[in-house]
Design an enzyme around this catalytic site. Sequence first.
Site, mmCIF file in Angstrom:
data_model
loop_
_atom_site.group_PDB
_atom_site.id
_atom_site.type_symbol
_atom_site.label_atom_id
_atom_site.label_comp_id
_atom_site.label_asym_id
_atom_site.label_seq_id
_atom_site.Cartn_x
_atom_site.Cartn_y
_atom_site.Cartn_z
ATOM 1 N N GLU A 26 69.218 -2.212 -42.011
ATOM 2 C CA GLU A 26 68.273 -3.064 -41.283
ATOM 3 C C GLU A 26 67.435 -3.889 -42.254
ATOM 4 O OE1 GLU A 26 65.773 -0.763 -38.652
ATOM 5 O OE2 GLU A 26 64.876 -2.556 -37.753
ATOM 6 N N GLU A 174 67.091 0.002 -28.687
ATOM 7 C CA GLU A 174 65.927 0.758 -28.200
ATOM 8 C C GLU A 174 65.134 -0.073 -27.197
ATOM 9 O OE1 GLU A 174 63.760 2.791 -31.347
ATOM 10 O OE2 GLU A 174 65.529 3.970 -31.854
ATOM 11 N N TYR A 240 66.486 11.286 -34.206
ATOM 12 C CA TYR A 240 66.155 11.566 -35.604
ATOM 13 C C TYR A 240 65.756 13.032 -35.780
ATOM 14 C CZ TYR A 240 66.359 6.627 -36.793
ATOM 15 O OH TYR A 240 66.802 5.347 -37.036
ATOM 16 N N GLU A 296 71.965 5.673 -34.457
ATOM 17 C CA GLU A 296 70.850 5.976 -35.373
ATOM 18 C C GLU A 296 70.658 7.489 -35.388
ATOM 19 O OE1 GLU A 296 67.207 3.698 -35.151
ATOM 20 O OE2 GLU A 296 68.309 1.878 -34.622
HETATM 21 O O1 AHR Z 1 65.722 3.218 -38.369
HETATM 22 C C1 AHR Z 1 64.382 2.880 -38.236
HETATM 23 C C2 AHR Z 1 64.005 2.506 -36.819
HETATM 24 O O2 AHR Z 1 64.118 3.631 -35.994
HETATM 25 C C3 AHR Z 1 64.884 1.484 -36.140
HETATM 26 O O3 AHR Z 1 64.514 0.187 -36.451
HETATM 27 C C4 AHR Z 1 64.625 1.751 -34.700
HETATM 28 O O4 AHR Z 1 65.718 1.402 -33.885
HETATM 29 C C5 AHR Z 1 64.321 3.234 -34.652
HETATM 30 O O5 AHR Z 1 63.198 3.518 -33.931
#
Ligand code: AHR
Length: 495
Positions: A26, A174, A240, A296
């Site tokens: 990114e 998102e 995450y 992600e």
């Molecule tokens: O990877 C970092 C951020 O995490 C990304 O930009 C977003 O899609 C997510 O919240």
Amino acid sequence: MNTTITINTDITSGTISRHIYGHFAEHLGRCIYEGIWVGEDSAIPNTRGIRNDVLEALRNLSIPVLRWPGGCFADEYHWKDGVGPKEQRKRMVNTHWGGVVENNHFGTHEFFDLCELLGTEPYICGNVGSGSVQEMQEWVEYMTFDGESPMANWRKENGREKPWKLKYFGVGNESWGCGGNMRPEYYVDEYRRYQTYVRNYGENRVYKIACGPNANDYRWTETVMREAGHLMDGFSLHNYTVPGGFEVKRPAIGFDEAEWFETMQMSLYMDELITRHSAIMDQYDPKKRVGLIVDEWGTWFQVEPGTNPGFLYQQNSLRDALVAGLHFHIFHRHCDRVHMANIAQTVNVLQAMILTEGAKMLLTPTYHVFEMFKVHQDAEALALHLETGDYSVGGEAIPQVSASASKRADGTIDISLCNVDPNSEALIALRLRGLTGTSEVSGRVLTHADMNAHNTFEQPDTVAPQPFDGVTEISAEGLSATLPPISVTVLTLRF
Ligand code: AHR
């Protein structure tokens, strides 16, 4: 308790798509700028602006697919600002990530150049949050239309005669959060509208990826799959591994065993997420045509002290390597539904493969897991039965060993094993059912006595794969091996 593993070498549970080993880069912090792009005039050796050391290291991973330009950035990105002569490109503020000036020097042409240099497939995420349907339509036309059209002509003026091949295209990122704070009922209508204009030009066929849920938002999955499952090819999932949660977050280095355990436990949660989202998807897509695209995933810790909080720069330790190994095993188990996954992110951001500092570069423990596990790419997942003991901390327990096996086209079998226990070796009795004859076994292991072990620019090889010498017996039925505490091992069996 010893660990017993039975691998049914004649039963496959599907192909492990190489796209499960995908990446995400990114416009965030020093991922694209500095980490990948240094510009043609840089003193750092580069190929048309892309740094050579990073290119070479990434080539060694056989990266199958690369997602770009975001992330949250995707829904603020206006692609037209990133094409044409560089000195005339519009400068913008990257409001989401540190408020820094984005000079748009890395745009569509540079991204495709990177993909071509890496031999990777591009995956572009379009702007739904602040962009228009027309803007998205014209981007696809610009990239893929062969012949006479306003956008194709403009692409040619900008130096690219032939269209690129573009398969993977995301319709928003998102959209429930930074991509517009939409409700699923609203997003699904937007998705239906935007995707209509994501055209297939000539022979190019776009695989459309709808924005899926945040972690365990099952209502999002239910609504979007019900109303638009038939109009998509892929459906994303973001989750995450954030010990302490987003409000707290914990340091990447300097953790204790409780934090180690918490991180492993959180990684295993991915299995529940995929199982439950898949069950909803099965109702609307029983043939599993739509891929679950985990575009992600990875660890999210506090930023390194003294660095810009908006740049998400964190160290990467042996703990991250185990997180990667556990995730891959989960993705393999669900390879009938998980068609792609993209770790966040490739360089200098979150759970990175590579860290850079000026002209210096290091490979992280996570890099090594991607490299060791690449043997699984496009191999047949083998049915595997595992019985292992518990690794317990503070009254909670997780399985000590995680394993996955796959068979290559030439019959070679690769077995990956994670021992998450920092205090105990794992004694493995591995039985290979459905095979006769002894095999030639080789292996590599990633481990260290210190769970906080990591690589620095001064000592870049503290955590690096070593030949595995833990095989204690090979017989007609299988083999026995001892895995060190906190280790990731890959065994290769040739017949
Ligand atoms: O990877 C970092 C951020 O995490 C990304 O930009 C977003 O899609 C997510 O919240």
